[in-house]
Write an enzyme that holds these catalytic residues in place. Structure first.
Site, short mmCIF file in Angstrom:
data_model
loop_
_atom_site.label_atom_id
_atom_site.label_comp_id
_atom_site.label_asym_id
_atom_site.label_seq_id
_atom_site.Cartn_x
_atom_site.Cartn_y
_atom_site.Cartn_z
N TRP A 104 0.80 -1.22 0.00
CA TRP A 104 0.00 0.00 0.00
C TRP A 104 0.83 1.27 0.00
CZ3 TRP A 104 -1.01 4.22 3.18
CH2 TRP A 104 -2.14 4.99 2.82
N ASP A 105 2.10 1.23 0.37
CA ASP A 105 2.89 2.46 0.46
C ASP A 105 4.28 2.25 -0.12
OD1 ASP A 105 3.22 5.16 1.11
OD2 ASP A 105 4.05 4.71 3.08
#
Length: 314
Positions: free
Chosen positions: A197-198
């Protein structure tokens, strides 16, 4: 004595209020507790991000170099240790020990002075390829139970779009609604992969056992297409001539660069291009909703260019 950087204290107060201030105040005691519990010795100055404090340490029993990470548990950080255990060092930093109650972790020590963005300053194409390889490895793993899911997040984003669009100018409001429409088409099949996600270029560090490893996941269950946007937004103009970085094809034209990166990533991850586009627009939507919530009067212009470039190539 453990140095608490003023920047960390400020960011915790800004984003987490009283809970953030309490976290910062407790850090010296927490550090002493886990240094004693895990038999560690601090070997250098504190490192920090927006949400965590990291101490370079060695394990006294065997001399193993490691990093002691302390953070405030929240929705994003709660699953970090779970994800690292599942990946078990395959493409990501290895988890050596954890305390589930506080979210404190002992991690494999990487080269904190060499982020992938350093390579990207001279060869952005290679940096994109490396990030894509790591994304492919990490997202190939089925997600364990208990993590937050993209389906619920997508439904909430779509529901929040009308109110947010009403606070933007006509052009940005239309783009936000287009992104929500794209998400609406795919939200019934949100995916079951373990997402980082990051995974931007500063969340990839050089290492000894592998050339590059991912750090700081914010785990999510979902479609890998939702993980592509950071690779599209970062490293623009880092070669110093404003061209978009490191000799990428058509680097003077952000539309060409965006499409080249997107095609490379979707091919490497084996993704359906239309679905990946919809979920990439979903990330633009998510960031746009956050910006509106923070009082920003417009969408991020770089992400708007990326979204429009991809939609025109559809």
């Amino acid at each position: 004595m453990i140095e608490i950087p003023a920047e960390l204290a400020a960011s915790q107060a800004k984003y987490n209020g009283e809970a953030g201030r309490a976290f910062v105040a407790a850090l010296p005691g927490r550090a002493r507790e886990f240094l004693d519990r895990w038999g560690l010795r601090v070997t250098g100055p504190s490192m920090y991000g927006v949400a965590s404090l990291v101490l370079p340490v060695v394990r006294s029993a065997d001399g193993t170099r490691a990093a002691l990470k302390m953070q405030l548990l929240d929705e994003e950080s709660a699953g970090e240790a779970v994800a690292l255990r599942v990946w078990d060092g395959a493409g990501a930093v290895r988890l050596l020990a954890e305390d589930a109650e506080t979210g404190t972790m002992l991690l494999e020590r990487l080269d904190e002075g060499r982020h992938l963005s350093v390579l990207g300053a001279t060869d952005a194409r290679q940096a994109v390829r490396i990030l894509g390889e790591l994304l492919a490895r990490l997202s190939a793993v089925p997600a364990p139970e208990g993590l937050r899911g993209l389906g619920e997040i997508a439904a909430r984003m779509v529901a929040d779009t009308p109110d947010a669009a009403a606070r933007l100018g006509a052009e940005d409001a239309a783009l936000l609604r287009d992104c929500a429409a794209a998400v609406r088409e795919v939200m019934g099949e949100p995916g079951d992969r373990l997402l980082h996600w990051d995974l931007h270029y500063d969340n990839i560090l050089a290492a000894e056992r592998e050339p590059w490893l991912a750090i700081d996941p914010k785990p999510l269950v979902g479609d890998p297409g939702f993980d592509l946007l950071p690779a599209l937004t970062d490293l623009w103009g880092m070669d110093g001539d404003g061209s978009g970085g490191g000799g990428e094809p058509g680097s003077a034209d952000p539309v060409v660069v965006t499409r080249w990166r997107f095609d490379l990533l979707t091919e490497r991850l084996g993704l359906d291009r239309d679905r990946a586009l919809a979920w990439t627009l979903g990330r633009v939507l998510q960031n746009g909703l956050w910006d509106v919530e923070d009082g920003e009067p417009a969408l991020d212009p770089d992400q708007a260019v990326i979204a429009r470039s991809l939609m025109r190539a559809r």
